[in-house]
Design a protein around this motif. Sequence first.
Motif, PDB file in Angstrom:
ATOM      1  N   THR A  77      68.649  11.350  53.386  1.00 26.80           N
ATOM      2  CA  THR A  77      67.679  11.751  54.762  1.00 26.80           C
ATOM      3  C   THR A  77      66.566  11.704  54.139  1.00 26.80           C
ATOM      4  O   THR A  77      66.122  12.536  53.334  1.00 26.80           O
ATOM      5  CB  THR A  77      68.266  12.942  55.127  1.00 26.80           C
ATOM      6  OG1 THR A  77      69.685  12.628  55.453  1.00 26.80           O
ATOM      7  CG2 THR A  77      67.601  13.210  56.261  1.00 26.80           C
TER       8      THR A  77
ATOM      9  N   LEU B 271      75.718   9.910  59.056  1.00 23.75           N
ATOM     10  CA  LEU B 271      75.945  10.897  59.925  1.00 23.75           C
ATOM     11  C   LEU B 271      77.318  10.986  59.847  1.00 23.75           C
ATOM     12  O   LEU B 271      78.275  10.320  60.102  1.00 23.75           O
ATOM     13  CB  LEU B 271      75.766  10.239  61.397  1.00 23.75           C
ATOM     14  CG  LEU B 271      74.417   9.601  61.784  1.00 23.75           C
ATOM     15  CD1 LEU B 271      74.282   9.447  63.302  1.00 23.75           C
ATOM     16  CD2 LEU B 271      73.204  11.027  61.710  1.00 23.75           C
TER      17      LEU B 271
ATOM     18  N   THR C 132      79.173   7.389  60.354  1.00 22.17           N
ATOM     19  CA  THR C 132      78.454   6.192  61.225  1.00 22.17           C
ATOM     20  C   THR C 132      77.039   6.312  60.641  1.00 22.17           C
ATOM     21  O   THR C 132      76.130   7.373  60.006  1.00 22.17           O
ATOM     22  CB  THR C 132      78.161   7.128  62.473  1.00 22.17           C
ATOM     23  OG1 THR C 132      79.336   6.937  63.465  1.00 22.17           O
ATOM     24  CG2 THR C 132      77.295   6.408  63.406  1.00 22.17           C
TER      25      THR C 132
ATOM     26  N   VAL D 204      66.818   7.776  63.460  1.00 20.69           N
ATOM     27  CA  VAL D 204      67.906   8.299  64.184  1.00 20.69           C
ATOM     28  C   VAL D 204      68.279   9.424  63.309  1.00 20.69           C
ATOM     29  O   VAL D 204      68.759  10.649  64.055  1.00 20.69           O
ATOM     30  CB  VAL D 204      68.904   7.327  64.504  1.00 20.69           C
ATOM     31  CG1 VAL D 204      70.238   7.715  64.677  1.00 20.69           C
ATOM     32  CG2 VAL D 204      68.548   6.223  65.237  1.00 20.69           C
ATOM     33  N   LYS D 205      68.391   9.313  62.102  1.00 21.82           N
ATOM     34  CA  LYS D 205      69.276  10.522  61.290  1.00 21.82           C
ATOM     35  C   LYS D 205      68.253  11.770  61.468  1.00 21.82           C
ATOM     36  O   LYS D 205      68.775  12.872  61.614  1.00 21.82           O
ATOM     37  CB  LYS D 205      69.300  10.228  59.740  1.00 21.82           C
ATOM     38  CG  LYS D 205      69.592  11.214  58.913  1.00 21.82           C
ATOM     39  CD  LYS D 205      71.092  11.637  59.339  1.00 21.82           C
ATOM     40  CE  LYS D 205      71.551  12.897  58.495  1.00 21.82           C
ATOM     41  NZ  LYS D 205      71.862  12.508  57.290  1.00 21.82           N
TER      42      LYS D 205
ATOM     43  N   ASN E  96      68.958  13.645  64.626  1.00 20.01           N
ATOM     44  CA  ASN E  96      70.159  14.119  64.451  1.00 20.01           C
ATOM     45  C   ASN E  96      70.213  15.564  63.612  1.00 20.01           C
ATOM     46  O   ASN E  96      70.686  16.418  64.011  1.00 20.01           O
ATOM     47  CB  ASN E  96      71.333  13.153  63.750  1.00 20.01           C
ATOM     48  CG  ASN E  96      72.703  13.831  63.372  1.00 20.01           C
ATOM     49  OD1 ASN E  96      73.421  14.214  64.283  1.00 20.01           O
ATOM     50  ND2 ASN E  96      72.744  14.371  62.256  1.00 20.01           N
ATOM     51  N   GLN E  97      69.295  15.449  62.845  1.00 16.87           N
ATOM     52  CA  GLN E  97      69.099  16.793  61.756  1.00 16.87           C
ATOM     53  C   GLN E  97      68.377  17.833  62.682  1.00 16.87           C
ATOM     54  O   GLN E  97      68.542  18.936  62.458  1.00 16.87           O
ATOM     55  CB  GLN E  97      68.354  16.354  60.580  1.00 16.87           C
ATOM     56  CG  GLN E  97      69.261  15.544  59.627  1.00 16.87           C
ATOM     57  CD  GLN E  97      70.473  16.087  59.468  1.00 16.87           C
ATOM     58  OE1 GLN E  97      71.479  15.757  60.024  1.00 16.87           O
ATOM     59  NE2 GLN E  97      70.763  16.839  58.286  1.00 16.87           N
TER      60      GLN E  97
ATOM     61  N   MET F 152      68.801  18.072  65.814  1.00 15.80           N
ATOM     62  CA  MET F 152      69.581  18.819  66.649  1.00 15.80           C
ATOM     63  C   MET F 152      70.481  19.974  65.924  1.00 15.80           C
ATOM     64  O   MET F 152      70.856  21.148  66.212  1.00 15.80           O
ATOM     65  CB  MET F 152      70.504  17.820  67.049  1.00 15.80           C
ATOM     66  CG  MET F 152      71.748  18.314  68.056  1.00 15.80           C
ATOM     67  SD  MET F 152      71.349  19.249  69.484  1.00 15.80           S
ATOM     68  CE  MET F 152      70.972  17.922  70.590  1.00 15.80           C
ATOM     69  N   PHE F 153      70.947  19.356  64.626  1.00 15.04           N
ATOM     70  CA  PHE F 153      71.964  20.239  63.581  1.00 15.04           C
ATOM     71  C   PHE F 153      71.007  21.515  63.466  1.00 15.04           C
ATOM     72  O   PHE F 153      71.566  22.404  63.363  1.00 15.04           O
ATOM     73  CB  PHE F 153      71.816  19.631  62.419  1.00 15.04           C
ATOM     74  CG  PHE F 153      72.693  20.266  61.207  1.00 15.04           C
ATOM     75  CD1 PHE F 153      72.186  21.377  60.737  1.00 15.04           C
ATOM     76  CD2 PHE F 153      73.941  19.657  60.788  1.00 15.04           C
ATOM     77  CE1 PHE F 153      73.196  22.186  59.675  1.00 15.04           C
ATOM     78  CE2 PHE F 153      74.556  20.261  59.853  1.00 15.04           C
ATOM     79  CZ  PHE F 153      74.209  21.554  59.330  1.00 15.04           C
TER      80      PHE F 153
ATOM     81  N   ASP G   9      64.917  18.296  56.026  1.00 13.94           N
ATOM     82  CA  ASP G   9      65.237  17.372  57.067  1.00 13.94           C
ATOM     83  C   ASP G   9      64.607  17.648  58.241  1.00 13.94           C
ATOM     84  O   ASP G   9      63.909  16.880  58.962  1.00 13.94           O
ATOM     85  CB  ASP G   9      66.788  17.333  57.256  1.00 13.94           C
ATOM     86  CG  ASP G   9      67.247  16.786  56.272  1.00 13.94           C
ATOM     87  OD1 ASP G   9      67.060  16.465  55.296  1.00 13.94           O
ATOM     88  OD2 ASP G   9      68.646  16.750  56.273  1.00 13.94           O
TER      89      ASP G   9
END
Length: 289
Positions: free
Chosen positions: A95, A121, A131, A167-168, A171-172, A174-175, A240
């Motif tokens: 990441t 992911l 993914t 994209v990653k 996502n992070q 959101m995490f 991240d």
Amino acid sequence: MANVTIVGFGVMGRAAGRLLLDAGHALRISDPAPASLAAAADMSVEAVSLSAVADRPGLVLLFLPGPDQIRQVVSGAGGLLATAKAPITIVDHSTANPEVARDMAELAKARGHHWIDAPVLGRPQVAGKWTLPIGQTEGALDSARPILECYAANLFEIGGAGSGHVVKLLNQMMFGAINAMTAEMMAVAERLGVAPARLYEIMMASNAATVSNLYRELGKRVSEDRYDEATFSMRLLEKDVRLGLEMARAAGLEPKVGASVAALNEAALAAGHGDEDTAVLWKVVASDG
């Protein structure tokens, strides 16, 4: 059978490595950490120095902590591009930020190599169902696809180099928000006389839309007061989310929620929780005020 070398044989690298071995591929690893070397020995996998990684054609999979380590491994003295004796495809499963991917891809392409950024992911325990959002130099995925499909169920081609990391990092972010809200909820519950473990029990018995897979994992750790053997460490989450904020700001946006999450993550590191699981953040929130 393909020649594959994993650089960075931690939890994620080992999860991918087991499935590559099951598929019959020739696997080597490069990682100086004693735990990684011991894991490789247990799996009967050869360990080589970084300078020996690119001595044959094939795929080199990177599972590294962040941008600095990627630059060092790929373009540093004694790194992959300096020592490659044959064309290789570098697949970065770390990441990191889009900039490092674009820089490394440009250098790799100039020397006749392929580049793919395909950050994961998915958690280590669901390897095989991961993914991968994919950025790449032109045509890089053609030969790499059968290898990646050993441990990933979904491959999404996003665009040029760096696209996968975009994209990653989203996502992070959101995490990080889910982790921070779980921490805050648990801290407020305790302050109001509801034990976090009891709150977790009640929510897990419900069909509430708020009960996500991530909450299931975080809440269980909090209810058991268990933060060692981290599934994902505070140190990595802080990195991240910080990279995600930098990416957003470079695009002219100022994330409000993301900035608050980043401040909490920084406080957790300052309190000495960097190597513990991200669920420990609730203790940092509970100690405030």
